[in-house]
Design a protein around this motif. Structure first.
Motif, short mmCIF file in Angstrom:
data_model
loop_
_atom_site.label_atom_id
_atom_site.label_comp_id
_atom_site.label_asym_id
_atom_site.label_seq_id
_atom_site.Cartn_x
_atom_site.Cartn_y
_atom_site.Cartn_z
N VAL A 118 0.84 -1.20 0.00
CA VAL A 118 0.00 0.00 0.00
C VAL A 118 0.88 1.25 0.00
CG1 VAL A 118 -1.82 1.27 1.19
CG2 VAL A 118 -1.79 -1.24 1.25
N PHE A 119 0.75 2.05 -1.06
CA PHE A 119 1.55 3.26 -1.17
C PHE A 119 0.74 4.54 -1.02
CE2 PHE A 119 5.68 1.61 -2.07
CZ PHE A 119 6.52 2.70 -1.91
N ALA A 120 -0.57 4.47 -1.23
CA ALA A 120 -1.41 5.67 -1.09
C ALA A 120 -2.59 5.33 -0.19
CB ALA A 120 -1.90 6.15 -2.46
N GLY A 121 -3.01 6.30 0.59
CA GLY A 121 -4.11 6.08 1.51
C GLY A 121 -5.46 6.36 0.89
N HIS A 122 -5.69 5.84 -0.32
CA HIS A 122 -7.00 6.03 -0.94
C HIS A 122 -8.09 5.41 -0.07
CE1 HIS A 122 -5.14 7.74 -4.36
NE2 HIS A 122 -4.77 6.63 -4.96
N ARG A 123 -9.24 6.03 -0.08
CA ARG A 123 -10.32 5.63 0.82
C ARG A 123 -10.66 4.15 0.68
NH1 ARG A 123 -13.89 9.36 -0.65
NH2 ARG A 123 -13.03 10.85 0.84
N GLN A 124 -10.68 3.63 -0.54
CA GLN A 124 -11.11 2.25 -0.72
C GLN A 124 -10.13 1.23 -0.15
OE1 GLN A 124 -10.72 2.85 -5.18
NE2 GLN A 124 -10.65 0.62 -5.06
N TYR A 125 -8.88 1.65 0.07
CA TYR A 125 -7.90 0.70 0.62
C TYR A 125 -8.11 0.44 2.11
CZ TYR A 125 -5.43 1.60 -3.80
OH TYR A 125 -5.09 1.74 -5.12
N TYR A 126 -8.85 1.32 2.77
CA TYR A 126 -9.12 1.12 4.19
C TYR A 126 -10.09 -0.05 4.42
CZ TYR A 126 -6.67 5.32 5.70
OH TYR A 126 -5.70 6.25 5.98
N SER A 127 -10.78 -0.48 3.36
CA SER A 127 -11.74 -1.58 3.51
C SER A 127 -11.21 -2.89 2.94
CB SER A 127 -13.06 -1.21 2.83
OG SER A 127 -12.86 -0.92 1.45
N LEU A 128 -9.90 -2.98 2.76
CA LEU A 128 -9.31 -4.22 2.27
C LEU A 128 -9.60 -5.36 3.26
CD1 LEU A 128 -5.80 -2.91 1.12
CD2 LEU A 128 -7.68 -3.64 -0.37
N GLU A 129 -10.07 -6.49 2.73
CA GLU A 129 -10.41 -7.65 3.56
C GLU A 129 -9.34 -8.72 3.39
OE1 GLU A 129 -12.75 -8.13 5.70
OE2 GLU A 129 -13.82 -6.23 5.40
N PRO A 130 -8.75 -9.19 4.50
CA PRO A 130 -7.66 -10.17 4.39
C PRO A 130 -8.06 -11.45 3.67
CG PRO A 130 -8.36 -9.86 6.68
CD PRO A 130 -8.98 -8.79 5.90
N ARG A 131 -9.25 -11.98 3.94
CA ARG A 131 -9.65 -13.23 3.30
C ARG A 131 -9.80 -13.05 1.79
NH1 ARG A 131 -7.87 -17.01 6.59
NH2 ARG A 131 -8.77 -16.85 8.69
N GLN A 132 -10.36 -11.92 1.38
CA GLN A 132 -10.55 -11.66 -0.04
C GLN A 132 -9.19 -11.51 -0.74
OE1 GLN A 132 -12.41 -7.91 -1.01
NE2 GLN A 132 -12.99 -8.58 -3.06
N LEU A 133 -8.27 -10.78 -0.10
CA LEU A 133 -6.94 -10.61 -0.68
C LEU A 133 -6.22 -11.95 -0.76
CD1 LEU A 133 -7.46 -7.54 -0.27
CD2 LEU A 133 -5.08 -7.35 0.46
N GLN A 134 -6.38 -12.75 0.28
CA GLN A 134 -5.73 -14.06 0.31
C GLN A 134 -6.26 -14.96 -0.80
OE1 GLN A 134 -6.44 -16.49 3.86
NE2 GLN A 134 -4.23 -16.80 4.03
N GLU A 135 -7.57 -14.93 -0.99
CA GLU A 135 -8.18 -15.74 -2.05
C GLU A 135 -7.71 -15.29 -3.43
OE1 GLU A 135 -12.69 -16.61 -3.74
OE2 GLU A 135 -12.41 -16.15 -1.62
N LEU A 136 -7.67 -13.98 -3.65
CA LEU A 136 -7.24 -13.47 -4.94
C LEU A 136 -5.77 -13.79 -5.21
CD1 LEU A 136 -9.00 -9.98 -4.89
CD2 LEU A 136 -9.49 -11.83 -6.48
N SER A 137 -4.96 -13.73 -4.16
CA SER A 137 -3.53 -13.98 -4.34
C SER A 137 -3.24 -15.46 -4.60
CB SER A 137 -2.75 -13.54 -3.09
OG SER A 137 -2.95 -14.43 -2.01
N GLY A 138 -4.09 -16.32 -4.06
CA GLY A 138 -3.87 -17.76 -4.21
C GLY A 138 -2.74 -18.27 -3.34
N GLN A 139 -2.30 -17.43 -2.38
CA GLN A 139 -1.17 -17.79 -1.52
C GLN A 139 -1.66 -18.16 -0.11
OE1 GLN A 139 1.80 -17.81 -3.02
NE2 GLN A 139 1.00 -16.80 -4.87
N THR A 140 -1.00 -19.11 0.50
CA THR A 140 -1.31 -19.43 1.90
C THR A 140 -0.83 -18.33 2.83
OG1 THR A 140 -1.05 -21.78 1.40
CG2 THR A 140 -1.02 -21.15 3.73
N HIS A 141 0.35 -17.82 2.53
CA HIS A 141 0.93 -16.75 3.34
C HIS A 141 1.35 -15.57 2.46
CE1 HIS A 141 0.91 -19.29 6.86
NE2 HIS A 141 1.61 -20.23 6.21
N PRO A 142 0.40 -14.81 1.97
CA PRO A 142 0.77 -13.63 1.18
C PRO A 142 1.37 -12.56 2.07
CG PRO A 142 -1.60 -13.70 1.51
CD PRO A 142 -1.06 -14.97 2.10
N VAL A 143 2.10 -11.65 1.45
CA VAL A 143 2.74 -10.54 2.17
C VAL A 143 1.89 -9.29 2.00
CG1 VAL A 143 4.68 -8.91 2.02
CG2 VAL A 143 5.09 -11.40 2.08
#
Length: 475
Positions: free
Chosen positions: A416-441
Motif C-alpha cells: 500500500v503506497f497511497a491512503g485512498h479511501r477504498q484501501y481502508y476496507s481491504l479484507e484479508p480473506r478476499q486478498l488471500q483468495e485473490l492472491s492464491g497464496q497461503t501466506h501472502p505478504v
C-alpha cells in the motif's frame, strides 16, 4: 506622481486577467477570478502541445482535466464558461489584452545535487508575457521559485522582451500558491495570501488582484524576496516535520514499538506555549512542491553565502530531511524483501501489487510519486509488478489498472503506497483468495489496514513504524 502609479490609474481597475499554466494551480485560480464580480474576463493560456493540448477543449466545455476528488471545481468551471467569463486559449498574443497576468508553471530540479532548477518552462512563459507586455500591466509569478528570481531573472526577461521597465512601466510581484490537491478552491479562498511586489505600487496592485477571491483568508503584503522565502520555507518546514516522524518511525521499528502509540503520546501534550505539531509517517513524500522547494531555499542560501556572510558549517538540516524522506521508498522495498524472505521467497520472480500510484490520498496527482522509485527497485531486482490506482488513469511508461481483482490475482505481496479511501476496507480473506497464496505478504506504507486481522489470516505483515508487529510469528 509616480510614473507607474499614474499608468495604473489611467488603466483603471483590473478587469481582464490572464492565467498561464492550466494545472492544479492555474485552473482553480482562473475559475475563481472568473467567478468574481470584480473581473470581466479571464483567459487561461495553454500550449496546444501533444501532451497537454487536450485541456483546451475540455476547459472550454466546462470540464476539468484534473481527476480525483476536487470539490466544486467542475461546477464552477461550467458556471464561468456558460457566463462567458472564462476561456482557455493557445493564442498567447491575447496576453496584450490583459490588465494582469499570473504565471503558475512548474519549477522542478533536474538534479538537486547541483542546486540548479529547471526554469525552462517558466522562462518560456515569462518571455511570452514580455513579448506582449503593455504599459500599466501587472505580472505576478505564482510558481515556487528560488529567492531572488522575481527581482532577478523574471524582471530581466520581461524588460528585455518588452523594452519596458519594471516598477516604472509595469508592476511586478510574487504571490506564491498555497494549495493542496483535493481542496484547491477552498485553499485559494481561505488561506492567507502572501503578496510581495518589487515596490509598494506593485504590491498594492497585486493586493487588488487577490483580495476579491478571498473569503476567510487575508492578504499579507511584503517584499518579493520575502514572499519567495516564505513559500519555500513553509514547504521546507513541512518536509522537515515529515522527515522527523519518518525518522522516528524507523527508530520505533528498530526498537520493536508502535510509532503511532508514541505519536499519540507526543501529540497529547497541550497547553499554553506548547507546540508539538507531529505529523504521520509514511512510504515517502511526493508531489511537485515538497520534493523540490527545499532545494530552492537552499539555493537561495548558497547565493547569500557568496556575500561573505558568516554561516554555520554544519550540513543543512533541510537537505538532510529531504534525504530521509527520499529514503522511505527504499525502506518500503527493504520491508518487502524481508517479508518475502520470511516465507522463503526471493524478490526476484515474485509478483508484487502496488496499491496507489498517486502521492496523495483520493487524488490523481502522481507527480514525483514515491511509488515510482519503489517500483524501479522491484523491477531492477527481477520482480513482476502490477499497479492499481482508482484515480490515476495514465502515467508515462507505467501501466495502471483500475481493476483491483486483476491486479491482485496471483500476487505474492500487496504493498500500500497511497491512503485512498477504498484501501481502508481491504479484507484479508478476499486478498488471500485473490492472491492464491497461503501466506501472502502485505506491506502497509500508510497505516490503512489492521495488522492483527491480516496476521491472524496468515499474512506476513510489515508496516512503517510498526516495530510492535513487524516481527510477528507467521500463523
Amino acid at each position: 506622481m509616480d510614473k507607474l502609479q499614474s499608468l495604473l490609474e489611467e488603466r483603471g481597475p483590473i478587469k481582464k486577467i490572464g492565467v498561464i499554466g492550466m494545472g492544479y494551480v492555474g485552473i482553480p485560480a482562473a475559475a475563481l477570478f472568473a467567478d468574481s464580480a470584480e473581473f470581466d474576463k479571464v483567459l487561461g493560456f495553454q500550449r496546444n502541445s501533444p501532451t497537454s493540448g487536450y485541456k483546451i477543449d475540455l476547459l472550454n466545455s466546462g470540464e476539468s482535466p484534473l481527476k480525483g476528488e476536487e470539490p466544486g471545481l467542475e461546477d464552477l468551471l461550467q458556471k464561468v464558461v456558460e457566463k462567458d467569463k472564462f476561456e482557455c486559449t493557445p493564442d498567447f498574443s491575447r496576453l496584450g489584452e490583459m490588465d494582469a497576468v499570473t504565471l503558475a508553471i512548474q519549477t522542478p530540479f533536474k538534479d538537486p545535487k547541483d542546486l540548479l532548477p529547471d526554469f525552462s518552462a517558466l522562462e518560456a512563459g515569462i518571455r511570452h508575457v514580455g513579448q506582449y507586455l503593455q504599459p500599466g500591466m501587472l505580472v505576478v509569478l505564482e510558481s515556487t521559485i528560488t529567492p531572488g528570481t522575481t527581482t532577478g531573472m523574471a524582471r530581466e526577461i520581461l524588460e528585455e522582451e518588452s523594452g519596458l521597465k519594471a516598477g516604472e512601466d509595469f508592476a511586478l510581484a510574487h504571490a506564491p500558491e498555497r494549495v493542496m490537491v483535493g481542496r484547491l478552491l477552498q485553499n485559494i479562498q481561505e488561506h492567507d495570501r502572501i503578496v510581495g511586489g518589487i515596490d509598494d505600487v506593485s504590491t498594492q496592485r497585486a493586493v487588488d488582484l487577490y483580495e476579491p477571491v478571498l473569503t476567510k483568508g487575508r492578504v499579507i503584503p511584503m517584499s518579493a524576496t520575502a514572499a519567495e522565502v516564505t513559500k519555500t520555507s513553509e514547504n521546507t518546514f513541512r518536509d522537515l516535520q515529515i522527515a522527523a516522524v519518518n525518522q522516528l518511525a524507523l527508530y520505533c521499528e528498530a526498537m520493536g514499538i508502535n510509532v503511532y502509540d508514541v505519536r499519540e503520546g507526543v501529540a497529547s501534550l497541550k497547553g499554553e506555549g506548547i507546540t508539538r505539531a507531529i505529523l504521520y509517517p509514511g512510504a515517502g513524500v511526493g508531489g511537485h512542491c515538497l520534493t523540490k522547494d527545499t532545494y530552492h531555499l537552499e539555493r537561495g542560501l548558497q547565493i547569500a553565502k557568496q556575500a561573505d556572510l558568516d554561516f554555520p558549517q554544519e550540513p543543512s538540516l533541510y537537505v538532510t530531511a529531504r534525504h530521509i524522506n527520499d529514503f522511505m521508498p527504499e525502506h518500503m522495498y527493504n520491508l518487502t524483501v524481508e517479508a518475502l524472505a520470511r516465507i522463503n521467497k526471493n524478490i526476484a520472480n515474485s509478483k508484487v501489487a502496488i496499491l496507489g500510484w498517486a502521492f496523495l490520498n483520493d487524488s490523481d496527482d502522481a507527480r514525483n510519486t514515491p511509488a515510482e522509485p519503489y517500483r524501479d527497485l522491484l523491477i531492477d531486482a527481477g520482480a513482476e509488478v502490477k499497479v492499481h490506482d482508482p484515480h490515476v488513469l495514465l502515467y508515462p511508461d507505467v501501466e495502471i489498472s483500475q481493476d483491483m481483482e486483476e491486479v491482485l490475482d496471483g500476487v505474492d505481496a500487496v504493498v500500500v503506497f497511497a491512503g485512498h479511501r477504498q484501501y481502508y476496507s481491504l479484507e484479508p480473506r478476499q486478498l488471500q483468495e485473490l492472491s492464491g497464496q497461503t501466506h501472502p505478504v502485505i506491506v502497509d506504507g500508510r497505516n490503512v489496514v489492521e495488522p492483527d486481522a491480516f496476521i491472524d489470516a496468515g499474512f506476513v505483515y510489515k508496516g512503517i513504524g510498526r516495530g510492535d508487529k513487524n516481527g510477528h510469528e507467521v500463523k
